[in-house]
Write a protein that holds these residues in place. Sequence first.
Motif: not given
Length: 168
Positions: A27, A74, A76, A90-92, A97, A102, A106, A132, A136
Amino acid sequence: MRVRDGVSLRAATGEDLQGVVAVGHRTWPATYIPIAGKDYVAMGLAKWWTADATIPAIRAGRVTVAEIGDEIVGMTSVGPLDGHLVLWKLYVVPELQGSGVGGMLLRAAIARATADEYDELRLSYLDGNDGARGFYEHHGFEVFDRDEGGEIPDSIWMRLQLKGSTDG
């Protein structure tokens, strides 16, 4: 593309180390080269996406993985800072994506922060990472601070007030 039905979330174990690190290595170049350049990506991978950097968080039970079958797609990582819980990572993987993975990760981090009785969940992202920021904001996070980045973009800090939290 929605893949939620085939995704499972669970706490990472030592056996997941290589899969967790691989998520970062898949990522980071796609995410950060356009924003901060190749040198920043190389530094970040060497500092935050190694076995030595990842093992303590896994051992402390602070890493959650998303997997499809036996592939980690993914992750976290959370941890305390100044009395608050911070979502440090936090990555996928890029190809998933926008698939809902994600959001699942989250929501799990938010549930953990709530269960651990934190009043808010905090995170930061690099200025210029509009994906991002939008993600969020969509989940209710609001900007509250900025750290000047100098030679790299600023870090934008966001927080989500948690339901049922009380002040003081």
